[in-house]
Scaffold this motif. Sequence first.
Motif, PDB file in Angstrom:
ATOM      1  N   ASP A 146     -25.385 -34.647   0.631  1.00 13.48           N
ATOM      2  CA  ASP A 146     -24.417 -34.651   1.726  1.00 13.48           C
ATOM      3  C   ASP A 146     -23.449 -35.818   1.606  1.00 13.48           C
ATOM      4  OD1 ASP A 146     -25.071 -32.332   3.030  1.00 13.48           O
ATOM      5  OD2 ASP A 146     -26.527 -33.277   4.345  1.00 13.48           O
ATOM      6  N   SER A 147     -23.975 -36.961   1.231  1.00 14.42           N
ATOM      7  CA  SER A 147     -23.069 -38.087   1.039  1.00 14.42           C
ATOM      8  C   SER A 147     -23.688 -39.099   0.094  1.00 14.42           C
ATOM      9  CB  SER A 147     -22.734 -38.758   2.373  1.00 14.42           C
ATOM     10  OG  SER A 147     -23.863 -39.421   2.885  1.00 14.42           O
ATOM     11  N   LYS A 158     -22.683 -42.937  -0.603  1.00 14.82           N
ATOM     12  CA  LYS A 158     -21.806 -44.033  -0.211  1.00 14.82           C
ATOM     13  C   LYS A 158     -21.972 -45.147  -1.222  1.00 14.82           C
ATOM     14  CE  LYS A 158     -20.786 -47.189   3.524  1.00 14.82           C
ATOM     15  NZ  LYS A 158     -21.265 -47.754   4.778  1.00 14.82           N
TER      16      LYS A 158
END
Length: 189
Positions: free
Chosen positions: A43-44, A46
């Motif tokens: 989803d992500s 970072k």
Amino acid sequence: MACSKGLKICGAVTAILVIIVLVVLVVLFLIVFKPKDPDIVIDSVKLNGFHLVEVFPTFELHLNVTLGIFVRVKNPNYGSYSYNSSTSFINYRGNLVAEAPLPQDTIPARKDHNISTTLTVFADSTKFEHLPSDFLSGVINFTSSTTLEGKVKVFQIFKKKATCYSTCDLSLFVRDQSIDFACDSKIKF
């Protein structure tokens, strides 16, 4: 005679019901409950930190990358999957550069399950001899591989050992410090 005719009818009806139940069970296990591969979606990712140090005059490079990763595992199966503690391995051009521990957990049946972790890659020029050219091209590629051994449970009655294999290709874009990824997962019994 009447008793034997009744027994024949009862035996025939019982045999037909047993055959129907067996056919229904075979259809359920071969079509409905047939294991499907999980879908892993990052989803992500970072980029918490990216630091490249060049030691002059030896031209030695040291890389420090910290990634905050949020993964969603979609379990399309009618059984939950409980896996043992494991480790995800991160490679750069075939060299192991990081490991991420994965604690024991359960992925519920027909649900999404979220996993959040932080991964730090520390490496020097011995593992990153191609890093300068990759850095100048703007893309640094990594590969992650994870093996999760565990058990599938259907209706808390049927239990079967299974192993889930997952491989992801991660591309770190240097200029905008973003990540692109593609994952492939398989489950084997």
